[in-house]
Write an enzyme that holds these catalytic residues in place. Structure first.
Site, short mmCIF file in Angstrom:
data_model
loop_
_atom_site.label_atom_id
_atom_site.label_comp_id
_atom_site.label_asym_id
_atom_site.label_seq_id
_atom_site.Cartn_x
_atom_site.Cartn_y
_atom_site.Cartn_z
N THR A 1 0.69 -1.20 0.08
CA THR A 1 0.02 -0.02 0.11
C THR A 1 0.82 1.40 0.10
O THR A 1 0.59 2.22 -0.75
CB THR A 1 -1.13 -0.10 1.20
N GLN B 1 1.89 -8.09 -25.32
CA GLN B 1 2.57 -8.51 -24.03
C GLN B 1 2.30 -7.51 -22.78
O GLN B 1 2.01 -8.16 -21.63
CB GLN B 1 3.91 -8.85 -24.27
N ARG C 1 -1.15 -7.42 -20.61
CA ARG C 1 -1.32 -8.31 -19.61
C ARG C 1 -0.99 -7.99 -18.38
O ARG C 1 -1.63 -8.54 -17.25
CB ARG C 1 -0.46 -9.68 -20.08
N ARG D 1 -2.55 -5.74 -16.05
CA ARG D 1 -4.04 -5.38 -16.09
C ARG D 1 -4.01 -4.23 -14.96
O ARG D 1 -5.25 -3.49 -14.86
CB ARG D 1 -4.87 -6.35 -16.01
N TYR E 1 -3.83 4.54 -28.79
CA TYR E 1 -4.30 5.29 -30.31
C TYR E 1 -5.36 4.53 -30.90
O TYR E 1 -5.12 3.29 -31.01
CB TYR E 1 -3.00 5.31 -31.09
N SER E 2 -6.20 4.91 -31.47
CA SER E 2 -7.34 4.36 -32.05
C SER E 2 -7.12 4.16 -33.73
O SER E 2 -7.23 5.31 -34.34
CB SER E 2 -8.70 4.97 -31.74
N ALA E 3 -6.97 2.98 -34.17
CA ALA E 3 -7.03 2.73 -35.62
C ALA E 3 -8.41 2.71 -36.24
O ALA E 3 -8.44 2.59 -37.43
CB ALA E 3 -6.21 1.54 -35.92
N LEU F 1 3.43 2.77 -8.29
CA LEU F 1 4.67 2.31 -8.09
C LEU F 1 4.79 0.99 -7.95
O LEU F 1 5.51 0.29 -8.15
CB LEU F 1 5.37 3.11 -7.07
N ARG G 1 9.67 -7.75 -16.68
CA ARG G 1 9.92 -7.24 -18.11
C ARG G 1 11.43 -6.56 -18.07
O ARG G 1 11.76 -6.39 -19.23
CB ARG G 1 9.00 -6.11 -18.39
#
Length: 301
Positions: free
Chosen positions: A89, A109, A112, A114, A121-123, A213, A223
């Site tokens: 917390t 990747q 994931r 979430r 950006y909207s295609a 954080l 990652r």
């Protein structure tokens, strides 16, 4: 290039006119604010906003008892205690918002994780640029023979050239067809939301990604690890460089306990105790699987 001259000029203009604030600020993060850090061939990460610093973590843990209690335990010691004992917390009191440009397959990747807020950006609304991630030759590698989700031997010579040519030609051909299908230049064509399905997974997209954080550290632990896929690892490392300057005490504890530490299973502890007692222990009598034993040996020999 990652950013146009106009965009770079806007960033420098924003940095040239700082505003006074009563909020806590981090000098290290202020140096990164708005600036783009290039990643891969066309990508970048840049910090567009943040909240909190090392002091905010300490404040939350002490529930605002104030500076008068610092003699009880210094800030660094408290932050290391929180990290060591998996308290989450207090670290959630700090947040960061990033603008990221990345290949679509890396984004799939990344998404994931979430526990973040994302707007991509909207295609469906806009036409994507002709920008693809093409790996450098040293990052073209065959499938690993020991890891089903990893890389093995680096390709060389004619094989490397053959693969690179296919990557480039396939990406450009797919984009040519995407452009040709669009409803534009007087033709009926396809709607953008349908035409986009023909685009390759190495085309670049962009998003804003906001995360606290605690969850960012979880992202970096996975990652930025040396076993992570190279293309997402370099983004994680660029973010880690910013986080190190933002919350230096918390990041040092994270490096020590999460990136530099290991978690031992009950079986691993038992093997270590037997070894310390002078017993020779192998995989068969360790109670571990072959995979567990291999990972154990990587750390302990």
């Amino acid at each position: 290039m990652p950013l146009s001259p106009d965009q770079l000029a806007e960033i420098e203009a924003a940095r040239a006119n700082p505003l006074p604030t009563l909020r806590a600020t981090s000098p290290g993060m202020e140096a990164h604010l708005y600036r783009a850090h290039q990643v891969l061939d066309h990508g970048f990460i840049r910090v567009v906003d943040y909240m909190g610093d090392d002091a905010a973590i300490v404040q939350a843990a002490r529930v605002s008892y104030g500076a008068g209690t610092k003699h009880v335990q210094n800030d660094e010691g408290l932050i290391r205690y929180l990290m060591r004992h998996w308290h989450s917390t207090p670290f959630e009191m700090c947040e960061i918002k990033l603008h990221v440009k990345l290949p679509v397959f890396v984004a799939r990747q990344w998404i994931r994780h979430r526990t973040a807020n994302v707007n991509e950006y909207s295609a469906r609304y806009s036409i994507l640029d002709r920008e693809f991630y093409i790996p450098a030759p040293e990052h073209l590698a065959a499938q690993s023979v020991v890891n089903n989700q990893g890389r093995g031997e680096v390709l060389t010579g004619a094989e490397s050239a053959r693969v690179l040519e296919m990557l480039k030609s396939d990406a450009n051909r797919a984009y040519d067809h995407y452009e040709a299908m669009l409803s534009q230049n007087g033709q009926l064509g396809l709607a953008r939301e349908l035409a986009r399905m023909n685009l390759p997974a190495n085309i670049y997209t962009q998003w804003y990604w906001k995360v606290d954080l605690h969850n960012l550290f979880h992202f970096l632990r996975l990652r930025a690890d040396e076993h992570a896929q190279y293309e997402i690892r370099v983004y994680a490392q660029a973010i880690a460089d910013c986080v190190r300057d933002w919350v230096p005490l918390a990041y040092a504890a994270f490096e020590d306990y999460r990136m530099g530490g290991v978690t031992l299973s009950g079986k691993a502890i038992a093997v270590l105790k037997r070894r310390l007692a002078g017993e020779v222990v192998g995989q068969v009598d360790s109670g571990m699987s072959k995979g567990e034993w291999r990972e154990f040996l990587e750390v302990w020999g």
